[in-house]
Scaffold this active site. Structure first.
Site, PDB file in Angstrom:
ATOM      1  N   GLU A  92      47.535  40.682  39.235  1.00 36.20           N
ATOM      2  CA  GLU A  92      46.571  40.927  38.157  1.00 36.20           C
ATOM      3  C   GLU A  92      45.188  41.209  38.739  1.00 36.20           C
ATOM      4  O   GLU A  92      44.472  42.109  38.283  1.00 36.20           O
ATOM      5  CB  GLU A  92      46.521  39.709  37.241  1.00 36.20           C
ATOM      6  CG  GLU A  92      45.463  39.793  36.148  1.00 36.20           C
ATOM      7  CD  GLU A  92      45.118  38.434  35.586  1.00 36.20           C
ATOM      8  OE1 GLU A  92      44.037  38.313  34.986  1.00 36.20           O
ATOM      9  OE2 GLU A  92      45.916  37.489  35.752  1.00 36.20           O
ATOM     10  N   ASP A 132      43.417  44.802  38.152  1.00 36.82           N
ATOM     11  CA  ASP A 132      42.139  44.907  37.456  1.00 36.82           C
ATOM     12  C   ASP A 132      41.207  45.872  38.188  1.00 36.82           C
ATOM     13  O   ASP A 132      40.542  46.712  37.574  1.00 36.82           O
ATOM     14  CB  ASP A 132      41.493  43.525  37.350  1.00 36.82           C
ATOM     15  CG  ASP A 132      40.103  43.582  36.740  1.00 36.82           C
ATOM     16  OD1 ASP A 132      39.986  43.879  35.536  1.00 36.82           O
ATOM     17  OD2 ASP A 132      39.123  43.331  37.480  1.00 36.82           O
ATOM     18  N   ASP A 148      47.006  40.466  30.911  1.00 38.31           N
ATOM     19  CA  ASP A 148      47.136  40.089  32.319  1.00 38.31           C
ATOM     20  C   ASP A 148      48.385  40.715  32.941  1.00 38.31           C
ATOM     21  O   ASP A 148      48.351  41.188  34.085  1.00 38.31           O
ATOM     22  CB  ASP A 148      47.213  38.568  32.447  1.00 38.31           C
ATOM     23  CG  ASP A 148      45.898  37.887  32.111  1.00 38.31           C
ATOM     24  OD1 ASP A 148      44.876  38.589  32.003  1.00 38.31           O
ATOM     25  OD2 ASP A 148      45.903  36.653  31.946  1.00 38.31           O
ATOM     26  N   GLU A 203      47.833  44.425  33.743  1.00 38.88           N
ATOM     27  CA  GLU A 203      47.075  44.614  34.984  1.00 38.88           C
ATOM     28  C   GLU A 203      47.942  44.300  36.202  1.00 38.88           C
ATOM     29  O   GLU A 203      47.864  44.995  37.226  1.00 38.88           O
ATOM     30  CB  GLU A 203      45.836  43.732  34.973  1.00 38.88           C
ATOM     31  CG  GLU A 203      44.780  44.186  33.980  1.00 38.88           C
ATOM     32  CD  GLU A 203      43.526  43.348  34.021  1.00 38.88           C
ATOM     33  OE1 GLU A 203      42.442  43.889  33.746  1.00 38.88           O
ATOM     34  OE2 GLU A 203      43.618  42.134  34.323  1.00 38.88           O
TER      35      GLU A 203
END
Length: 236
Positions: free
Chosen positions: A48, A52, A121, A124
């Site tokens: 994650e 991101d 989450d 990502e």
């Protein structure tokens, strides 16, 4: 360790052709399941983190290339609208990512597959897995394919709250009001649930880590609903 068949189904459903199926498994593994597992397994939190960064760069590159005369502030605002929790959760729903999540029993029973924070989450993390396995171009392509609504500019001219207000004002004299429906989570990590009322009716609901984000999500849902209804009903 044998990988769950759902992981192969996930890869096929997204046409990812990802060779690193263990990466895919990690991407959909929530920390709650790791806490309950007896064997060695890793949650999607590290993926994650990477995803991101990849997402931020992919969106930034797209906006930089698409809006030649936009200021830094305007580009930042547009990017924030696209990478917010509600937007990523919606993208995850569009690809049915919640169906493939590996959750702990407690999180499963509490509706974790539908929680915006968990879906965002996981989206990502999935992007991070694609980046590691296939590289930048594959990751960038995935972002542009799975966030089409925002990238087509639906939210570029104004935010969802502004667009909803403008639509209602053009069609009726009804007022638009945002109401707090609930909030949950610890004090340092609250999630807010906001509803939007037009006149006496509740037209949309949304969740977010801030009230402003939740209001935007509620307005987006209301706009989607209004597209399917007779706007003359707004006076009710």
């Amino acid at each position: 360790m044998r990988l769950p068949k759902e992981i192969d189904l996930l890869a096929k459903s997204l046409a990812l052709e990802v060779s690193g199926t263990k990466l895919l498994q990690q991407a959909v593994t929530h920390s709650s399941s790791v806490n309950e597992a007896q064997g060695e397994t890793e949650s999607n939190e590290r993926l994650e983190f990477l995803g991101d960064a990849v997402l931020q760069l992919a969106i930034s590159q797209f906006l930089f290339s698409s809006y030649y005369h936009a200021s830094e502030g305007d580009l930042s605002r547009r990017r924030a609208q696209l990478v917010c929790e509600s937007s990523l959760a919606q993208a995850a729903r569009e690809i049915s990512l919640g169906d493939y999540l590996i959750l702990g029993r407690g999180e499963e029973l509490s509706g974790g597959r539908e929680k915006p924070s968990i879906l965002a989450d996981a989206f990502e993390a999935l992007l991070g897995a694609i980046f590691l396995d296939k590289g930048w171009e594959a990751a960038r392509s995935f972002v542009l394919k799975t966030l089409p609504q925002g990238l087509e500019g639906e939210s570029s001219s104004s935010d969802f709250k502004t667009r909803l207000q403008e639509l209602v004002q053009a069609q009726s004299t009804s007022s638009v009001r945002y109401v707090l429906l609930g909030e949950f989570g610890p004090a340092h990590d609250k999630t807010y649930q906001i509803g939007v009322r037009i006149g006496r009716r509740l037209y949309g609901q949304g969740e977010g880590k801030s009230k402003k984000e939740a209001e935007q999500a509620a307005a987006r849902e209301a706009l989607s609903r209004l597209k399917q209804e007779d706007l003359s009903d707004l006076s009710g």
